[in-house]
Design a protein around this motif. Structure first.
Motif, PDB file in Angstrom:
ATOM      1  N   VAL A 206       0.801  -1.103  -0.094  1.00 16.85           N
ATOM      2  CA  VAL A 206       0.136   0.139  -0.134  1.00 16.85           C
ATOM      3  C   VAL A 206       0.907   1.202   0.005  1.00 16.85           C
ATOM      4  O   VAL A 206       0.793   2.271  -0.794  1.00 16.85           O
ATOM      5  CB  VAL A 206      -1.179  -0.046   1.333  1.00 16.85           C
ATOM      6  CG1 VAL A 206      -1.798   1.427   1.271  1.00 16.85           C
ATOM      7  CG2 VAL A 206      -2.159  -1.135   1.032  1.00 16.85           C
ATOM      8  N   LEU A 207       1.965   1.313   0.969  1.00 20.56           N
ATOM      9  CA  LEU A 207       2.724   2.701   1.082  1.00 20.56           C
ATOM     10  C   LEU A 207       3.509   2.759  -0.072  1.00 20.56           C
ATOM     11  O   LEU A 207       3.718   3.749  -0.561  1.00 20.56           O
ATOM     12  CB  LEU A 207       3.279   2.577   2.354  1.00 20.56           C
ATOM     13  CG  LEU A 207       2.549   2.509   3.697  1.00 20.56           C
ATOM     14  CD1 LEU A 207       3.547   2.576   4.874  1.00 20.56           C
ATOM     15  CD2 LEU A 207       1.679   3.751   3.709  1.00 20.56           C
ATOM     16  N   ALA A 208       4.064   1.830  -0.768  1.00 23.86           N
ATOM     17  CA  ALA A 208       4.966   1.747  -1.917  1.00 23.86           C
ATOM     18  C   ALA A 208       4.202   2.195  -3.059  1.00 23.86           C
ATOM     19  O   ALA A 208       4.647   3.411  -3.586  1.00 23.86           O
ATOM     20  CB  ALA A 208       5.536   0.410  -2.112  1.00 23.86           C
ATOM     21  N   HIS A 209       3.023   2.091  -3.113  1.00 28.89           N
ATOM     22  CA  HIS A 209       2.115   2.825  -4.449  1.00 28.89           C
ATOM     23  C   HIS A 209       1.859   4.037  -4.052  1.00 28.89           C
ATOM     24  O   HIS A 209       2.031   4.931  -4.871  1.00 28.89           O
ATOM     25  CB  HIS A 209       0.766   1.815  -4.325  1.00 28.89           C
ATOM     26  CG  HIS A 209       0.034   2.314  -5.271  1.00 28.89           C
ATOM     27  ND1 HIS A 209       0.110   2.227  -6.785  1.00 28.89           N
ATOM     28  CD2 HIS A 209      -1.160   2.893  -5.316  1.00 28.89           C
ATOM     29  CE1 HIS A 209      -0.954   2.729  -7.455  1.00 28.89           C
ATOM     30  NE2 HIS A 209      -1.764   3.305  -6.673  1.00 28.89           N
ATOM     31  N   LEU A 247      -1.122   8.248   4.753  1.00 30.48           N
ATOM     32  CA  LEU A 247      -1.243   8.261   6.195  1.00 30.48           C
ATOM     33  C   LEU A 247      -2.611   7.370   6.980  1.00 30.48           C
ATOM     34  O   LEU A 247      -2.570   7.028   7.765  1.00 30.48           O
ATOM     35  CB  LEU A 247      -1.640   9.662   6.706  1.00 30.48           C
ATOM     36  CG  LEU A 247      -0.107  10.461   6.645  1.00 30.48           C
ATOM     37  CD1 LEU A 247      -0.544  12.164   6.782  1.00 30.48           C
ATOM     38  CD2 LEU A 247       0.846  10.175   7.525  1.00 30.48           C
ATOM     39  N   GLU A 248      -3.582   7.537   5.949  1.00 33.53           N
ATOM     40  CA  GLU A 248      -4.814   6.702   6.661  1.00 33.53           C
ATOM     41  C   GLU A 248      -4.734   5.475   6.452  1.00 33.53           C
ATOM     42  O   GLU A 248      -4.786   4.508   7.284  1.00 33.53           O
ATOM     43  CB  GLU A 248      -5.900   6.924   5.663  1.00 33.53           C
ATOM     44  CG  GLU A 248      -6.742   8.496   5.798  1.00 33.53           C
ATOM     45  CD  GLU A 248      -7.963   8.713   4.985  1.00 33.53           C
ATOM     46  OE1 GLU A 248      -8.133   7.942   4.050  1.00 33.53           O
ATOM     47  OE2 GLU A 248      -8.498   9.740   5.490  1.00 33.53           O
ATOM     48  N   ASP A 249      -3.797   4.852   5.360  1.00 38.72           N
ATOM     49  CA  ASP A 249      -3.536   3.360   5.125  1.00 38.72           C
ATOM     50  C   ASP A 249      -2.724   3.128   6.260  1.00 38.72           C
ATOM     51  O   ASP A 249      -2.722   1.808   6.797  1.00 38.72           O
ATOM     52  CB  ASP A 249      -2.784   3.354   3.835  1.00 38.72           C
ATOM     53  CG  ASP A 249      -3.846   3.227   2.710  1.00 38.72           C
ATOM     54  OD1 ASP A 249      -4.926   3.101   3.015  1.00 38.72           O
ATOM     55  OD2 ASP A 249      -3.342   3.635   1.552  1.00 38.72           O
ATOM     56  N   LEU A 250      -1.717   3.930   6.552  1.00 35.88           N
ATOM     57  CA  LEU A 250      -0.807   3.488   7.634  1.00 35.88           C
ATOM     58  C   LEU A 250      -1.324   3.377   9.118  1.00 35.88           C
ATOM     59  O   LEU A 250      -0.988   2.561   9.817  1.00 35.88           O
ATOM     60  CB  LEU A 250       0.386   4.428   7.895  1.00 35.88           C
ATOM     61  CG  LEU A 250       1.569   4.174   8.629  1.00 35.88           C
ATOM     62  CD1 LEU A 250       2.221   3.100   8.459  1.00 35.88           C
ATOM     63  CD2 LEU A 250       2.385   5.445   8.627  1.00 35.88           C
ATOM     64  N   GLN A 251      -2.367   4.167   9.171  1.00 32.22           N
ATOM     65  CA  GLN A 251      -3.138   4.313  10.648  1.00 32.22           C
ATOM     66  C   GLN A 251      -3.972   3.100  10.704  1.00 32.22           C
ATOM     67  O   GLN A 251      -3.987   2.435  11.762  1.00 32.22           O
ATOM     68  CB  GLN A 251      -3.933   5.566  10.800  1.00 32.22           C
ATOM     69  CG  GLN A 251      -3.022   6.904  10.829  1.00 32.22           C
ATOM     70  CD  GLN A 251      -3.912   7.980  11.152  1.00 32.22           C
ATOM     71  OE1 GLN A 251      -5.242   7.962  10.665  1.00 32.22           O
ATOM     72  NE2 GLN A 251      -3.341   9.425  11.330  1.00 32.22           N
ATOM     73  N   GLU A 252      -4.599   2.504   9.593  1.00 34.15           N
ATOM     74  CA  GLU A 252      -5.372   1.342   9.378  1.00 34.15           C
ATOM     75  C   GLU A 252      -4.391   0.264  10.028  1.00 34.15           C
ATOM     76  O   GLU A 252      -4.788  -0.810  10.641  1.00 34.15           O
ATOM     77  CB  GLU A 252      -5.782   1.238   8.268  1.00 34.15           C
ATOM     78  CG  GLU A 252      -7.054   2.277   7.962  1.00 34.15           C
ATOM     79  CD  GLU A 252      -7.925   2.122   6.651  1.00 34.15           C
ATOM     80  OE1 GLU A 252      -7.148   1.416   5.754  1.00 34.15           O
ATOM     81  OE2 GLU A 252      -8.732   2.681   6.496  1.00 34.15           O
ATOM     82  N   VAL A 253      -3.291   0.083   9.309  1.00 33.08           N
ATOM     83  CA  VAL A 253      -2.529  -1.206   9.579  1.00 33.08           C
ATOM     84  C   VAL A 253      -1.892  -1.038  10.761  1.00 33.08           C
ATOM     85  O   VAL A 253      -1.751  -2.099  11.553  1.00 33.08           O
ATOM     86  CB  VAL A 253      -1.432  -1.226   8.477  1.00 33.08           C
ATOM     87  CG1 VAL A 253      -0.308  -2.215   8.921  1.00 33.08           C
ATOM     88  CG2 VAL A 253      -1.846  -1.235   6.914  1.00 33.08           C
ATOM     89  N   LEU A 254      -1.398   0.008  11.329  1.00 33.70           N
ATOM     90  CA  LEU A 254      -0.964   0.153  12.710  1.00 33.70           C
ATOM     91  C   LEU A 254      -1.943  -0.070  13.729  1.00 33.70           C
ATOM     92  O   LEU A 254      -1.626  -0.633  14.763  1.00 33.70           O
ATOM     93  CB  LEU A 254      -0.082   1.488  12.890  1.00 33.70           C
ATOM     94  CG  LEU A 254       0.955   1.799  12.043  1.00 33.70           C
ATOM     95  CD1 LEU A 254       1.553   3.172  12.484  1.00 33.70           C
ATOM     96  CD2 LEU A 254       2.002   0.770  12.248  1.00 33.70           C
ATOM     97  N   GLY A 255      -3.306   0.110  13.496  1.00 30.57           N
ATOM     98  CA  GLY A 255      -4.268   0.179  14.409  1.00 30.57           C
ATOM     99  C   GLY A 255      -4.612  -1.305  14.416  1.00 30.57           C
ATOM    100  O   GLY A 255      -4.757  -2.078  15.708  1.00 30.57           O
TER     101      GLY A 255
END
Length: 399
Positions: A206-209, A247-255
């Motif tokens: 996700v983040l790489a894209h 940032l939203e994707d990162l927060q979802e994964v970290l959650g």
């Protein structure tokens, strides 16, 4: 408060007090029920109490039948701390005084808490007085053995064996429970590790894209600072949107990563499906990539979730790599499939002149995609074919 709700220390203290009182009562009852002279060693049972009477103060003289069982049974209070010494002492004293109940409890504790070799040695010490008694009286001429002695000795041997066997059974059960607990903990750790690896793959994909799109638009602004205001505004909006989505994707994964493994109420990050490929391609086209999409899929809505998600991640990673390693080159995406025939995803792009086949530190995403494809029962190959780089995935799609 129920028995299970009590603390372990409190339960142990209540149990120890009950054991001490019960062993003392049984020992005194056995002592009063049988004459001292018919115990194992008549001379010792006569001499030792008399010797103690000379040592004890006047108020306690002649009360050894009461004091010794009480003192010996009181030792059981510390049987968990020193199981072996207490078991040996009580076993040897039981040859002179009627302390069989206390000795049996001590033997059980030693067998339950100590290794089997130590338990074997303690059991031998407990049976030694009885074996010596039978051996001495069977070889001495003119010494008359009491008629009940052989039967009593056999009974004591059976009781000792039962106590030790019960202790070994309790120890084996406890070790089995502990082993099962450790196995459950290892399985939980394995599941947690697999989940962490899955989250790491999701985070990379996700983040790489997102970050590659952001970098592409930022690079366009850098090389063309005099672009029209509308194009600059559009590129800035795309950069802002991509950063916000990253940032939203990162927060979802970290959650999900922070949530306890046993939390059944946690929400998983939204997963893409096969139909999201069109949006993914359009997003990359908006960023300036030239993409030719050839999609021929029958009943795409019925594709298995794992297959569709894997196909999406394959295309996403291939586009990310094309932006990084072949900027400005056209990309061709071919997606064919149907129920029962499987799903084929192919992404190709020309290799720019002067580009090295392997970039140091790269390729981890494609390795992760190979593992992802293998997990769903498919396969993925990638590499350079002449002047073209190809990523080919074959994924299952049951009828």
């Amino acid at each position: 408060m129920s028995w299970k709700e009590m603390s372990r220390v409190r339960r142990d203290r209540i149990t120890d007090a009950a054991v001490v009182i019960g062993a003392a009562g049984l020992s005194m009852a056995v002592g009063y029920a049988r004459a001292r002279g018919v115990w194992l060693y008549p001379r010792l049972t006569s001499v030792v109490p008399l010797a103690l009477d000379h040592v004890l103060p006047p108020p306690l003289k002649g009360r050894t039948d009461l004091l010794v069982p009480l003192a010996a049974s009181a030792l059981l209070w510390w049987r968990r701390r020193w199981p072996v010494p207490i078991a040996v002492v009580l076993a040897l004293l039981s040859a002179i005084w009627p302390l069989i109940p206390a000795a049996l409890v001590a033997l059980f504790t030693a067998a339950a808490l100590r290794p089997w070799r130590t338990t074997l040695a303690v059991t031998a010490c407990a049976l030694l007085p009885f074996a010596l008694y039978l051996a001495l009286h069977s070889h001495l001429v003119g010494v008359r053995m009491p008629a009940a002695a052989p039967t009593g000795t056999v009974l004591v041997g059976v009781l000792v064996s039962a106590a030790v066997g019960w202790g070994l059974f309790v120890r084996a059960s406890r070790e089995s429970t502990e082993h099962a607990r450790r196995e459950a903990a290892l399985r939980a750790d394995h599941v947690r590790q697999r989940e962490r690896e899955s989250l790491a793959r999701e985070m990379h994909d996700v983040l790489a894209h997102r970050l590659s799109l952001l970098s592409l638009h930022a690079g366009a602004l850098e090389v063309n600072p005099g672009a029209p205001a509308d194009q600059v505004k559009q590129a800035a909006a795309v950069i802002r949107t991509s950063a916000h989505q990253a940032l939203e994707d990162l927060q979802e994964v970290l959650g999900v990563l922070r949530a306890p493994l046993t939390d059944t109420t946690r929400s998983e990050p939204p997963q893409p499906v096969l139909a999201d490929l069109v949006h993914l391609v359009q997003e990359s086209r908006t960023a300036g990539m030239r993409i030719d999409l050839d999609e021929s899929v029958t009943d795409g809505a019925t594709a298995p979730g794992a297959t569709g998600r894997t196909a999406y991640r394959v295309v996403q990673e291939a586009l990310t790599n094309a932006r990084k390693h072949a900027p400005g080159q056209p990309v061709t995406i071919t997606v064919h499939g149907a129920p029962g025939a499987g799903l084929t995803v192919e992404v190709t792009n020309p290799v720019p002149e002067g580009t090295r086949p392997c970039v140091p530190g790269g390729g981890l995403g494609l390795i992760g995609l190979q593992e992802r494809a293998a997990l769903v029962g498919g396969s993925l190959t990638y590499g350079r074919d002449g002047q073209t780089h190809r990523v080919l995935a074959r994924l299952p799609w049951p009828a």
